[in-house]
Design a protein around this motif. Structure first.
Motif, short mmCIF file in Angstrom:
data_model
loop_
_atom_site.label_atom_id
_atom_site.label_comp_id
_atom_site.label_asym_id
_atom_site.label_seq_id
_atom_site.Cartn_x
_atom_site.Cartn_y
_atom_site.Cartn_z
N ILE A 9 49.78 -13.49 73.13
CA ILE A 9 51.13 -13.79 72.83
C ILE A 9 51.06 -15.18 72.25
CG2 ILE A 9 52.18 -14.17 75.10
CD1 ILE A 9 54.80 -13.25 73.85
N PHE A 46 51.64 -10.74 69.36
CA PHE A 46 53.19 -11.10 69.65
C PHE A 46 53.11 -12.57 69.21
CE2 PHE A 46 54.56 -7.26 70.46
CZ PHE A 46 55.05 -6.70 71.67
N GLY A 80 53.58 -8.00 66.33
CA GLY A 80 54.95 -8.15 66.29
C GLY A 80 55.71 -9.77 66.35
#
Ligand code: SF4
Length: 441
Positions: A9, A46, A80
């Motif tokens: 992330i 992400f 994402g």
């Protein structure tokens, strides 16, 4: 239970976004995903995005292009997009960025596991519902980064000030405050884990209100009461809500740090009105005088936007003049970047030429450099208490930390460790840093 996959992330933007990433880490860990700092090992990427200025979104789009490479190498890889850009653009982002599989707004992170199940079927998955009551209060943030000394706790979400240039009310929704007990418990837990500084976070912490109508000063005092060894900071304050009660509460607790971030944005009443900032120059100065009355040693920082719609040279001079009057210790300074669908984009033409915006921004930055140096020079010869955070970035033989005024202090290493308090005598400075020697551990 066997891990479902590795999550990488990347986070951009404000501290609220970094705090949200800690919530996402927690949700994903609970659903048997393992986080990895290595993007090449990821099964899931992400990117938690910022939308505050056009450049912030451009940076995200450039990163998404780079992510394509990993998708080619690992076809099942899921990408994402989280945060404010996801909320602002919604379905458009899926049309514009084909490599994106999942779009999630700041209030929909609990839905991540379901959205990933949808994405695994090859469909695009999206949830950008804003919530009137989501605060993630029951989710314990997973703090993977950070120094183990200072931590952030978000106490509320959203903003209802609708400053005309700002996207936040549209990307983060209406204001809602967390239950105070969950905040105090989280702070006490962090203290017991060894953290020695807590920053209470919100777009506008001064409008914090719990279900019984209790405001921010009360919460601040509860957190300060955890231990005199625990430093407490907060950000961000809105000048229209900065009360004398808050300043008196700060004065009553020595472990509430002597620094206030009070965004002014402009020194011109005409521009403040167009920005819908809801205060005047005179009100702002009144708040500065109140801070200097209750907390004479308090450091002041601010946010300033140069080149807002129709800003004249005279408006600009009023901003410079206000900066000199306040004598800010530090400031975040930006050129006006028109954001789509904001009140300003609809009503106020972005008519200040780019080179004029840049020239005015340079004058604001040059002045702030002088003010920061002047402020730091006044600390030479003084001794201040520093909370050690890390080894200095520049030398392994030096330690760095911050004093109560949120100024970075660097000094030769003794046998002290991060998390300890030391008394440092200031011997030299730059606009950004104080240098000194330990006089007493
Ligand atoms: S106070 Fe104004 S600038 Fe700050 S987040 Fe709210 S709307 Fe945006």
């Amino acid at each position: 239970m066997e891990t479902k996959g590795k999550l990488y992330i990347e986070t951009y933007g404000c501290q609220m976004n970094f705090s949200d990433t800690q919530i996402v880490n927690s949700i994903m860990t609970d659903h048997h995903f393992e986080t990895t700092p290595h993007i090449e090992d990821a099964d899931l990427i992400f990117i938690n995005t910022c939308s505050i200025r056009d450049n912030a979104e451009k940076r995200v789009r450039a990163r998404l292009q780079e992510f394509k490479r990993y998708k080619k190498q690992k076809p099942g890889l899921v990408i994402g997009v989280l945060g404010c850009m996801a909320e602002r653009l919604k379905e458009q982002l899926i049309e514009q960025e084909k490599m994106v599989d999942v779009i999630v707004g700041p209030d929909a992170y609990r839905d991540l596991p379901r959205l990933l199940d949808v994405a695994e079927t090859g469909q695009k998955a999206i949830n950008v519902m804003l919530s009137a009551d989501e605060t993630y209060a029951d989710i314990s943030p997973v703090r993977l980064d950070g120094n183990g000394v200072a931590a952030f706790i978000s106490i509320m979400r959203g903003c209802e000030n609708f400053c005309s240039y700002c996207v936040v009310p549209f990307t983060r929704g209406r204001e809602r405050s967390r239950d105070p007990k969950t905040i105090v418990d989280e702070a006490a837990g962090l203290f017991n884990e060894g953290f020695r500084e807590i920053t209470l976070l919100g777009q506008n912490v001064n409008s914090y209100k719990d279900d019984n109508g209790n405001g921010f000063p009360g919460l601040l005092a509860q957190v300060a009461a955890i231990s005199p060894e625990l430093r407490v900071r907060f950000a961000t304050s809105h000048p229209k809500d900065l009360s004398d009660e808050l300043l008196q509460t700060m004065a009553a607790w020595p472990n509430i740090c002597r620094s206030i971030h009070l965004p002014v944005q402009s020194g011109s009443d005409r521009i403040l009105k167009l920005m819908n900032r809801k205060y005047t120059r005179e009100w702002y100065i009144n708040r500065i005088q109140a801070i200097k009355k209750y907390l004479p040693e308090c450091a002041l920082s601010t946010d300033i936007i140069s080149g807002f719609s129709s800003e004249t040279e005279e408006d600009h001079q009023q901003t410079l003049e206000l900066m000199r009057y306040v004598g800010y210790d530090y400031a975040y300074m930006f050129k006006y970047s028109e954001r789509p669908n904001t009140l300003a984009a609809k009503k106020h033409k972005d008519d200040v030429a780019e080179e004029v915006k840049s020239r005015r921004l340079k004058e604001i930055i040059d002045l702030q450099q002088k003010l920061s140096l002047k402020s730091n020079k006044q600390d030479i010869g003084k001794t201040c208490e520093v909370l050690i955070e890390n080894e200095s970035k520049k030398s392994k033989n030096e330690l760095s930390g911050r004093n109560s005024q949120n100024k970075v202090v660097v000094f030769p290493k003794g046998n002290q460790q991060p998390g300890e308090y030391v008394q440092v005598k200031i011997t030299a400075c730059t606009p950004a840093t104080l240098r000194g020697i330990i006089v007493e551990a």
